[in-house]
Motif scaffolding. Structure first.
Motif, mmCIF file in Angstrom:
data_model
loop_
_atom_site.group_PDB
_atom_site.id
_atom_site.type_symbol
_atom_site.label_atom_id
_atom_site.label_comp_id
_atom_site.label_asym_id
_atom_site.label_seq_id
_atom_site.Cartn_x
_atom_site.Cartn_y
_atom_site.Cartn_z
ATOM 1 N N GLN A 164 0.852 -1.188 0.000
ATOM 2 C CA GLN A 164 0.000 0.000 0.000
ATOM 3 C C GLN A 164 0.888 1.238 0.000
ATOM 4 O O GLN A 164 1.964 1.226 0.601
ATOM 5 C CB GLN A 164 -0.871 0.051 1.263
ATOM 6 C CG GLN A 164 -1.766 -1.146 1.503
ATOM 7 C CD GLN A 164 -2.300 -1.131 2.923
ATOM 8 O OE1 GLN A 164 -1.639 -1.578 3.858
ATOM 9 N NE2 GLN A 164 -3.496 -0.575 3.099
ATOM 10 N N GLY A 206 -7.429 1.289 5.463
ATOM 11 C CA GLY A 206 -7.809 0.108 4.689
ATOM 12 C C GLY A 206 -6.980 -1.125 4.974
ATOM 13 O O GLY A 206 -7.327 -2.221 4.527
ATOM 14 N N ARG A 207 -5.901 -0.964 5.735
ATOM 15 C CA ARG A 207 -5.001 -2.099 5.970
ATOM 16 C C ARG A 207 -5.629 -3.226 6.790
ATOM 17 O O ARG A 207 -5.443 -4.413 6.458
ATOM 18 C CB ARG A 207 -3.711 -1.608 6.637
ATOM 19 C CG ARG A 207 -2.671 -2.705 6.808
ATOM 20 C CD ARG A 207 -1.334 -2.148 7.271
ATOM 21 N NE ARG A 207 -0.350 -3.208 7.432
ATOM 22 C CZ ARG A 207 0.320 -3.777 6.455
ATOM 23 N NH1 ARG A 207 0.103 -3.386 5.207
ATOM 24 N NH2 ARG A 207 1.200 -4.727 6.675
ATOM 25 N N ILE A 242 -8.561 -4.364 6.865
ATOM 26 C CA ILE A 242 -9.429 -5.170 5.997
ATOM 27 C C ILE A 242 -8.603 -6.159 5.193
ATOM 28 O O ILE A 242 -8.940 -7.352 5.076
ATOM 29 C CB ILE A 242 -10.224 -4.257 5.039
ATOM 30 C CG1 ILE A 242 -10.969 -3.170 5.816
ATOM 31 C CG2 ILE A 242 -11.166 -5.078 4.174
ATOM 32 C CD1 ILE A 242 -11.994 -3.680 6.763
ATOM 33 N N LEU A 243 -7.500 -5.678 4.632
ATOM 34 C CA LEU A 243 -6.649 -6.542 3.815
ATOM 35 C C LEU A 243 -6.003 -7.639 4.651
ATOM 36 O O LEU A 243 -5.909 -8.792 4.213
ATOM 37 C CB LEU A 243 -5.567 -5.704 3.122
ATOM 38 C CG LEU A 243 -6.066 -4.593 2.186
ATOM 39 C CD1 LEU A 243 -4.879 -3.832 1.602
ATOM 40 C CD2 LEU A 243 -6.930 -5.163 1.075
ATOM 41 N N SER A 267 -11.744 -2.274 1.273
ATOM 42 C CA SER A 267 -10.611 -1.531 1.815
ATOM 43 C C SER A 267 -10.661 -0.063 1.389
ATOM 44 O O SER A 267 -10.431 0.844 2.205
ATOM 45 C CB SER A 267 -9.297 -2.169 1.347
ATOM 46 O OG SER A 267 -8.185 -1.443 1.808
ATOM 47 N N SER A 290 -13.617 1.798 3.129
ATOM 48 C CA SER A 290 -13.276 2.152 4.509
ATOM 49 C C SER A 290 -12.365 3.372 4.546
ATOM 50 O O SER A 290 -12.500 4.241 5.418
ATOM 51 C CB SER A 290 -12.591 0.970 5.199
ATOM 52 O OG SER A 290 -13.449 -0.155 5.253
ATOM 53 N N THR A 291 -11.432 3.462 3.600
ATOM 54 C CA THR A 291 -10.519 4.600 3.545
ATOM 55 C C THR A 291 -11.252 5.871 3.133
ATOM 56 O O THR A 291 -11.028 6.950 3.696
ATOM 57 C CB THR A 291 -9.370 4.308 2.569
ATOM 58 O OG1 THR A 291 -8.707 3.097 2.961
ATOM 59 C CG2 THR A 291 -8.362 5.441 2.551
#
Length: 255
Positions: free
Chosen positions: A151, A158-159, A161-162, A182, A185-186
């Motif tokens: 990223q 968003g991290r 989620i990943l 992701s 969410s960001t």
């Protein structure tokens, strides 16, 4: 600020980036952060950029000039023997561009005013797909089983989620859904990241885009995932055990 993600799967590579650039709440623009070059049947290379817009545009412009140069001039990006060499070329160009811009403005490159980072992804025929994260200093790291996605930009929202949803063996469709969540969410958490989004799917041993599209604000799929994810989170929260304020702490109960 921006948000870009490159993801390495068993079946290939999936990339997504936003397009928002801003220098204040009253100066917001849209610029493409994802670029690609290809030789059909031979190689495909993609690049995503985050950071100082002048720096990233200068790097891409240099690469485009090489790509569109007359036949008597060599295109280093498309003639490199390996993706490692491609990453080295981009890293050196990024480092030199930052240093030159800083020098022209009487600043040190270490000051960070012209800083940028990039993700380079692609495949050359006869070799495996590869994914690199390139730092402003020009050095880089490669994705692996331990670090299967990169990223750049506004990464923190968003991290999680990943980290929870990624599976190297997942399908392209599942990966796109995960990236969509992701990015949603960001977007919800930071106004410096915004639609539209650019999506690129590169299938292993297929040296042209497997799937490519721009996701606009009114995109039905994005809106459906955004709404569905919000509702799913509410249901998950409600399903968790309730907190009881009239119950003594576990340690106190044992005493």
């Amino acid at each position: 600020m921006t948000y870009c993600v490159g993801m390495l799967l068993d079946s290939g590579l999936v990339l997504m980036s936003d397009t928002r650039t801003n220098s204040g709440v009253d100066n917001i623009s849209t610029f493409r952060k994802m670029h690609r070059w290809e030789i059909p049947g031979q190689r495909i290379v993609a690049l995503m950029a985050a950071g100082n817009l002048a720096t990233t545009q200068a790097v891409v412009s240099h690469l485009e000039e090489r790509h569109k140069a007359p036949l008597e001039r060599h295109n280093a990006l498309l003639e490199a023997d390996t993706m490692f060499s491609v990453a080295t070329i981009v890293g050196n160009l990024l480092q030199n561009t930052i240093a030159a811009s800083a020098a022209d403005n009487g600043q040190s490159a270490a000051a960070g005013a012209f800083s940028a980072s990039m993700i380079v992804a692609g495949q050359i025929k006869g070799m495996a797909p590869r994914l690199f994260l390139i730092y402003p200093e020009g050095n880089f790291i490669e994705a692996s089983f331990d670090t299967p996605f990169f990223q750049i930009g506004e990464t923190k929202y968003g991290r999680p989620i990943l980290l929870r949803g990624y599976d190297r063996a997942m399908s392209f469709e599942a990966a796109v859904k995960l990236l969509t969540v992701s990015f949603d969410s960001t977007l919800k958490a930071n106004l410096s990241v915004g639609l539209p989004l650019d999506l690129l799917v590169m299938e292993r041993d297929c040296f042209e885009p497997r799937h490519e599209r721009r996701v606009e604000a009114d995109d039905p799929y994005f809106r459906s995932v955004s709404t569905g994810w919000g509702e799913a989170l509410k249901r998950a929260l409600e399903a968790l055990p309730d907190y009881r304020m009239d119950s003594p702490p576990p340690d106190a109960a044992q005493d």
